[in-house]
Design a protein around this motif. Structure first.
Motif, PDB file in Angstrom:
ATOM      1  N   MET A   1      15.093   5.060  -0.934  1.00 24.24           N
ATOM      2  CA  MET A   1      14.738   4.123  -1.992  1.00 24.24           C
ATOM      3  C   MET A   1      13.521   3.284  -1.604  1.00 24.24           C
ATOM      4  SD  MET A   1      15.552   3.257  -4.952  1.00 24.24           S
ATOM      5  CE  MET A   1      15.370   1.980  -6.113  1.00 24.24           C
ATOM      6  N   ARG A   2      13.496   2.826  -0.326  1.00 23.94           N
ATOM      7  CA  ARG A   2      12.352   2.044   0.140  1.00 23.94           C
ATOM      8  C   ARG A   2      11.065   2.857   0.079  1.00 23.94           C
ATOM      9  NH1 ARG A   2      12.796  -2.881   2.397  1.00 23.94           N
ATOM     10  NH2 ARG A   2      14.710  -3.475   3.419  1.00 23.94           N
ATOM     11  N   LYS A   3      11.175   4.151   0.399  1.00 25.15           N
ATOM     12  CA  LYS A   3      10.002   5.011   0.392  1.00 25.15           C
ATOM     13  C   LYS A   3       9.454   5.162  -1.031  1.00 25.15           C
ATOM     14  CE  LYS A   3       8.055   8.888   2.550  1.00 25.15           C
ATOM     15  NZ  LYS A   3       7.027   8.495   3.474  1.00 25.15           N
ATOM     16  N   LEU A   5       9.816   2.990  -3.483  1.00 21.85           N
ATOM     17  CA  LEU A   5       9.218   1.696  -3.841  1.00 21.85           C
ATOM     18  C   LEU A   5       7.850   1.543  -3.197  1.00 21.85           C
ATOM     19  CD1 LEU A   5       9.471  -1.021  -5.275  1.00 21.85           C
ATOM     20  CD2 LEU A   5      10.577  -1.905  -3.214  1.00 21.85           C
ATOM     21  N   SER A   6       7.737   1.924  -1.942  1.00 22.71           N
ATOM     22  CA  SER A   6       6.468   1.827  -1.229  1.00 22.71           C
ATOM     23  C   SER A   6       5.402   2.723  -1.866  1.00 22.71           C
ATOM     24  CB  SER A   6       6.671   2.207   0.241  1.00 22.71           C
ATOM     25  OG  SER A   6       5.446   2.224   0.910  1.00 22.71           O
ATOM     26  N   LYS A   9       4.427   1.204  -5.279  1.00 24.16           N
ATOM     27  CA  LYS A   9       3.543   0.044  -5.113  1.00 24.16           C
ATOM     28  C   LYS A   9       2.127   0.495  -4.772  1.00 24.16           C
ATOM     29  CE  LYS A   9       5.200  -3.124  -2.342  1.00 24.16           C
ATOM     30  NZ  LYS A   9       5.997  -3.910  -1.381  1.00 24.16           N
ATOM     31  N   THR A 133       7.026  -8.337  -5.477  1.00 26.65           N
ATOM     32  CA  THR A 133       7.553  -7.444  -4.441  1.00 26.65           C
ATOM     33  C   THR A 133       6.754  -7.567  -3.148  1.00 26.65           C
ATOM     34  OG1 THR A 133       6.252  -5.554  -5.217  1.00 26.65           O
ATOM     35  CG2 THR A 133       8.491  -5.784  -6.084  1.00 26.65           C
ATOM     36  N   SER A 137       8.496  -9.063   0.354  1.00 27.16           N
ATOM     37  CA  SER A 137       8.559  -8.253   1.566  1.00 27.16           C
ATOM     38  C   SER A 137       7.918  -8.961   2.754  1.00 27.16           C
ATOM     39  CB  SER A 137       7.889  -6.894   1.338  1.00 27.16           C
ATOM     40  OG  SER A 137       6.509  -7.068   1.130  1.00 27.16           O
TER      41      SER A 137
END
Length: 146
Positions: A1-3, A5-6, A9, A133, A137
């Motif tokens: 999920m983080r990947k 989002l990254s 972005k 975001t 972070s």
């Protein structure tokens, strides 16, 4: 999920960079016409030359700022400021001006004024989400304890 989002972005940041570089280059390619169109605006005519130069230089500087991690947050705030100003200008022209000039460049020139208003509003919304975001972070409420 983080990947995801990254990557999302980063894709939005690339979109912002491309948007500002593309519009700045489009305006520079026919700068005299852009300056004349700004001068025809009932709201901007007194400052047409200054606004024309400032807009193009500002778009290029902001796009450059978005390219680097150290200046990205400031670049996002400036991007949001420019896009908000463009959006407010379109709103004012649509609602309070008897004459609607066109000083958009490239692909956006094919959009109608209402579509352009919605496009700008969507881009502003995306920018606000990205700022939130990015700041969440890097924000550490306990920075003074570390």
């Amino acid at each position: 999920m983080r990947k995801i989002l990254s990557i999302s972005k980063q894709a939005v940041i690339y979109f912002f960079i491309i948007l500002f570089v593309y519009t700045a280059v489009s305006k520079l390619a026919d700068f005299e016409n852009f300056r004349v169109q700004v001068a025809q605006s009932p709201l901007l005519s007194a400052f047409a030359t200054f606004i024309a130069y400032t807009t193009v230089i500002g778009e290029l500087v902001i796009a450059l700022m978005l390219c680097f991690q150290k200046s990205r947050i400031l670049g996002l705030y400036l991007f949001l400021g420019f896009m908000t100003a463009f959006t407010v200008y379109i709103f004012l022209i649509l609602n309070y001006s008897p004459f609607v000039p066109c000083s958009c460049g490239g692909v956006l020139e094919d959009l109608g004024w209402w579509e352009h208003l919605w496009f700008n509003g969507g881009v502003c919304f995306l920018c606000v989400l990205l700022i939130l975001t990015e700041q969440s972070s890097t924000f550490n409420p306990f920075f003074f304890y570390v």
